[in-house]
Write a protein that holds these residues in place. Structure first.
Motif, PDB file in Angstrom:
ATOM      1  N   THR A  55       6.083  26.436  32.859  1.00 57.38           N
ATOM      2  CA  THR A  55       4.782  26.849  32.363  1.00 57.38           C
ATOM      3  C   THR A  55       4.365  25.935  31.229  1.00 57.38           C
ATOM      4  OG1 THR A  55       5.272  29.165  32.884  1.00 57.38           O
ATOM      5  CG2 THR A  55       3.424  28.739  31.423  1.00 57.38           C
ATOM      6  N   THR A  79       1.906  30.173  40.730  1.00 58.71           N
ATOM      7  CA  THR A  79       1.719  31.591  40.420  1.00 58.71           C
ATOM      8  C   THR A  79       0.855  31.725  39.194  1.00 58.71           C
ATOM      9  OG1 THR A  79       3.714  31.649  39.090  1.00 58.71           O
ATOM     10  CG2 THR A  79       3.954  32.215  41.401  1.00 58.71           C
ATOM     11  N   ALA A  80       0.336  32.919  38.982  1.00 55.52           N
ATOM     12  CA  ALA A  80      -0.526  33.148  37.831  1.00 55.52           C
ATOM     13  C   ALA A  80       0.263  33.094  36.548  1.00 55.52           C
ATOM     14  CB  ALA A  80      -1.216  34.502  37.970  1.00 55.52           C
ATOM     15  N   SER A  81      -0.376  32.606  35.512  1.00 54.91           N
ATOM     16  CA  SER A  81       0.256  32.563  34.199  1.00 54.91           C
ATOM     17  C   SER A  81       0.390  33.970  33.651  1.00 54.91           C
ATOM     18  CB  SER A  81      -0.590  31.718  33.243  1.00 54.91           C
ATOM     19  OG  SER A  81      -0.011  31.676  31.971  1.00 54.91           O
ATOM     20  N   GLN A 140      -1.859  26.467  31.282  1.00 55.06           N
ATOM     21  CA  GLN A 140      -1.777  26.206  32.712  1.00 55.06           C
ATOM     22  C   GLN A 140      -1.035  27.334  33.409  1.00 55.06           C
ATOM     23  OE1 GLN A 140      -0.164  22.352  33.639  1.00 55.06           O
ATOM     24  NE2 GLN A 140      -1.278  21.317  31.996  1.00 55.06           N
ATOM     25  N   ASN A 141      -1.240  27.412  34.731  1.00 53.56           N
ATOM     26  CA  ASN A 141      -0.503  28.388  35.523  1.00 53.56           C
ATOM     27  C   ASN A 141       0.960  27.996  35.627  1.00 53.56           C
ATOM     28  OD1 ASN A 141      -2.776  29.901  35.993  1.00 53.56           O
ATOM     29  ND2 ASN A 141      -3.184  29.024  38.011  1.00 53.56           N
TER      30      ASN A 141
END
Length: 427
Positions: free
Chosen positions: A401, A7-9, A405-406
């Motif tokens: 996390t 998933t997006a950070s 990084q994502n």
């Protein structure tokens, strides 16, 4: 089965502002108990985590007589008593008031103060913050406006070593090299003698900002203000209180909790999952001479200025025999968990039992892990760690996390495969 879901950070915290609050917080206290599945819950604020042995004995007695017998430590160095029987609120308040743990009934939920636990004990800090702690609690309890603070608002008093500076407090005061104190929000230097008044002024600036924006914000991070705007408000408040201040760069260096064992003039131990049995609490109170200090890392520091090295070693052996962690190599140091089942109705699993079963006692390396019984992640620590979140189907979702990084996530249907999932998500 392990299912990977990148998933997006999330955006930086300065950009990720929670939605404005339209109500006060429901954070439990000593006079406002929370109804849990295992009985009522009381959260007792212990500023700086400092307890006299008399107060510690009173807490242990209350836990045994009124609750489940255990003393539960929080990530703010406070205490929770769980499993309290119905209708015991008045008796509990009387016991704690008699022990000096309720200096102001109006302020009992807002006395949230963490402080460097080893301050004045190991020669590392730049200044002993105990005078700051005493002064801040005094001015806080004497200030009527401070009762408007939420039960989640947090003060941090750092002796310069950088331990509690990294805990995400709303107001932080940190000792600096020139003998003064650095205050944020505000990013200013104030005289050490003004540290407590300056911290209170910063809290008052927060309340003023919340009122002017028509929100019942619980934390500074919830205000729709930039860091510069909040700093301006704090400096203006300091000027109004005639507290001298000058702009000052943020001190560098952030450290973690105290190392374990004999540290300077103190014994330092870790409490697995923050839960102290009656036997463990009694062992601590018997080892403590005058006081003990509960840490935000769910540990306990016992000052021992008068103990010989031999007696200190014997005391550590006694605490280790009681089940407390006294060696730095324990894997328990990187594991935390919420209460989970059966204490919480929202929890999907007994996360503490699962954490204990999964623990690799021989592996003290690796990332910090936090087990949550549901997506609320109560008690989740500040800083980098892996979330292990129970899901409605009886499995878990892992989320990690790394800086730059994502976010990586894995779903685990069978809890017995957690170890494999941890290896996969950290590879």
């Amino acid at each position: 089965m392990l299912t990977a879901m990148p998933t997006a950070s999330p955006p930086p915290s300065s950009q990720a502002r929670p939605a404005p609050r339209d109500r006060g917080d429901a954070c439990p206290g000593t006079l406002r108990l929370h109804a849990a599945d295992d009985g009522a819950l009381a959260r007792i604020r212990i500023p700086g985590g400092v307890l006299t042995t008399r107060q510690a004995e009173a807490l242990g007695c209350a836990a045994r007589r009124l609750g489940d017998g255990d003393v539960h430590l929080t990530s703010r160095g406070n205490v929770q008593l769980r499993g309290l029987r119905a209708g015991c609120g008045a008796e509990l308040a009387e016991v704690l008031d008699t022990a000096g743990l309720l200096p102001s009934w109006d302020h009992e939920r807002v006395r949230n103060v963490v402080a460097s636990p080893l301050s004045g004990l190991d020669g590392v800090g730049r200044q002993d913050v105990r005078p700051w702690l005493t002064a801040l609690d005094t001015v806080l309890c004497a200030n009527e406006a401070a009762t408007e603070l939420s039960g989640r608002f947090l003060f941090a008093l750092d002796d310069g070593r950088g331990d509690v500076s990294g805990l995400g407090a709303d107001v932080t005061v940190r000792a600096i090299e020139d003998g003064g104190a650095w205050l944020t929000p505000g990013a200013v230097r104030v005289a050490a003698g003004d540290a407590a008044r300056a911290a209170l002024a910063a809290a008052e600036a927060f309340l003023e900002a919340a009122r002017s924006h028509g929100t019942k914000a619980w934390r500074v991070s919830e205000l729709a203000l930039s860091d510069e705007e909040m700093a301006h408000l704090v400096r203006r408040r300091l000027a109004a209180e005639r507290i001298d201040h000058q702009e000052h760069p943020e001190p560098t260096g952030v450290t973690g909790g105290p190392r374990l064992g004999l540290v300077g003039d103190a014994l330092s131990v870790h409490v697995p999952l923050g839960r102290l049995t009656p036997h463990q609490w009694e062992a601590l109170t018997q080892v403590a001479g005058i006081e003990m200090r509960l840490t935000p890392w769910r540990g306990v520091v016992v000052p021992t200025p008068d103990l010989t090295a031999e007696l200190a070693a014997a005391s550590l052996d006694r605490l280790a025999a009681a089940g407390l962690v006294t060696e730095p190599g324990s894997a328990w140091l990187r594991v935390g968990a919420c209460i989970g089942r059966p204490g919480c109705a929202k929890a999907h699993r007994d996360v503490r039992a699962d954490a204990a079963r999964t623990l690799d006692a021989g592996n003290s390396a690796g990332p910090s892990l936090y087990w949550s019984g549901c997506e609320r992640r109560c008690g989740r620590p500040h800083g980098e760690h892996i979330d292990i979140i129970a899901t409605p189907g009886g499995g878990y979702q892992l989320s990690a996390t790394a800086p730059g990084q994502n976010t990586r996530t894995l779903s685990v249907g069978d809890p017995s495969r957690i170890r494999a999932a941890l290896a996969a998500i950290t590879s």
